[in-house]
Write a protein that holds these residues in place. Sequence first.
Motif, mmCIF file in Angstrom:
data_model
loop_
_atom_site.group_PDB
_atom_site.id
_atom_site.type_symbol
_atom_site.label_atom_id
_atom_site.label_comp_id
_atom_site.label_asym_id
_atom_site.label_seq_id
_atom_site.Cartn_x
_atom_site.Cartn_y
_atom_site.Cartn_z
ATOM 1 N N ASP A 16 -56.350 -70.213 -18.498
ATOM 2 C CA ASP A 16 -55.225 -69.269 -18.504
ATOM 3 C C ASP A 16 -55.415 -68.117 -17.530
ATOM 4 N N THR A 19 -52.591 -67.807 -14.877
ATOM 5 C CA THR A 19 -51.323 -67.395 -15.492
ATOM 6 C C THR A 19 -51.367 -65.921 -15.865
ATOM 7 N N TRP A 20 -52.501 -65.493 -16.397
ATOM 8 C CA TRP A 20 -52.657 -64.077 -16.754
ATOM 9 C C TRP A 20 -52.444 -63.200 -15.505
ATOM 10 N N GLU A 23 -48.716 -63.251 -14.332
ATOM 11 C CA GLU A 23 -47.854 -62.477 -15.230
ATOM 12 C C GLU A 23 -48.110 -60.981 -15.114
ATOM 13 N N ARG A 24 -49.368 -60.631 -14.863
ATOM 14 C CA ARG A 24 -49.711 -59.205 -14.714
ATOM 15 C C ARG A 24 -48.896 -58.583 -13.571
ATOM 16 N N ARG A 26 -46.193 -59.904 -12.132
ATOM 17 C CA ARG A 26 -44.743 -60.016 -12.381
ATOM 18 C C ARG A 26 -44.284 -58.891 -13.295
ATOM 19 N N SER A 27 -45.097 -58.567 -14.287
ATOM 20 C CA SER A 27 -44.670 -57.506 -15.204
ATOM 21 C C SER A 27 -44.714 -56.134 -14.525
ATOM 22 N N SER A 59 -50.708 -64.192 -5.633
ATOM 23 C CA SER A 59 -49.319 -64.573 -5.870
ATOM 24 C C SER A 59 -48.365 -63.926 -4.869
ATOM 25 N N ASP A 89 -41.980 -66.465 -6.033
ATOM 26 C CA ASP A 89 -41.658 -65.033 -6.085
ATOM 27 C C ASP A 89 -41.377 -64.430 -4.708
#
Length: 201
Positions: A16, A19-20, A23-24, A26-27, A59, A89
């Motif tokens: 994970d 993904t972590w 997402e970090r 993206r948030s 990313s 993205d």
Amino acid sequence: MAEQSIWMQKVAADPDHSTWFIERFRSMARAGDDLAGEARLVDSMVPRHARILDAGCGSGRVGGALAEAGHDVVGVDVDPALIEAAEQDHPGPRWLVGDLAELNLPSRGIPTPFDAVVCAGNVMTFLAPSTRREVLRRFRAHLAPDGRAAIGFGGGRGYEFGEFFADAAAVALEPDLLLSTWDLRPFTTDSTFLVALLRPA
Ligand SMILES: C[S@@+](CC[C@H](N)C(=O)[O-])C[C@H]1O[C@@H](n2cnc3c(N)ncnc32)[C@H](O)[C@@H]1O
């Protein structure tokens, strides 16, 4: 074949992890955080419509911002999940899966030289230690004679600044300017972060 990067060792230990990380960022983007500080410095170093290599692009936040500023960006990262996120993205740049220790963009049909290489976000400390000098050598090989590499990473992460300067010197990259932040504060012996702008010697 190069030794596996510390990053991919982390991914192997924790599926994970990628993904972590995705997402970090993206948030943070959703929250309106400033994610383009490194890109602003690099943008100030190059002509308009420059060719920029985002080395260890993750990313895509740095290369994506540079592409938005009108530059021709190629991003390379060893983690396929992050490259997939960069494509989603930040469409536009060429995002490639690859190990920086084996970087050879002409062999993938992408011409050199680049006006700048940006290596932000502690990438240098996630390389396999045995590959650090080779990665710097390959940055130099992809740079124009008057190009520069902008490399930023924190202290206390297993790669001493003195060792980094020695590795850079060994591959004929010399300091153009040493900073302690991406917003241009000077590097001193007390600095806990390094942003090194290096040029081919
Ligand atoms: C903390 S992330 C930073 C990502 C991006 N530069 C940023 O600032 O958002 C570190 C990145 O280094 C990449 N990396 C580590 N070793 C690598 C290698 N040998 N080749 C390519 N990428 C590597 C990882 O996959 C990861 O995306």
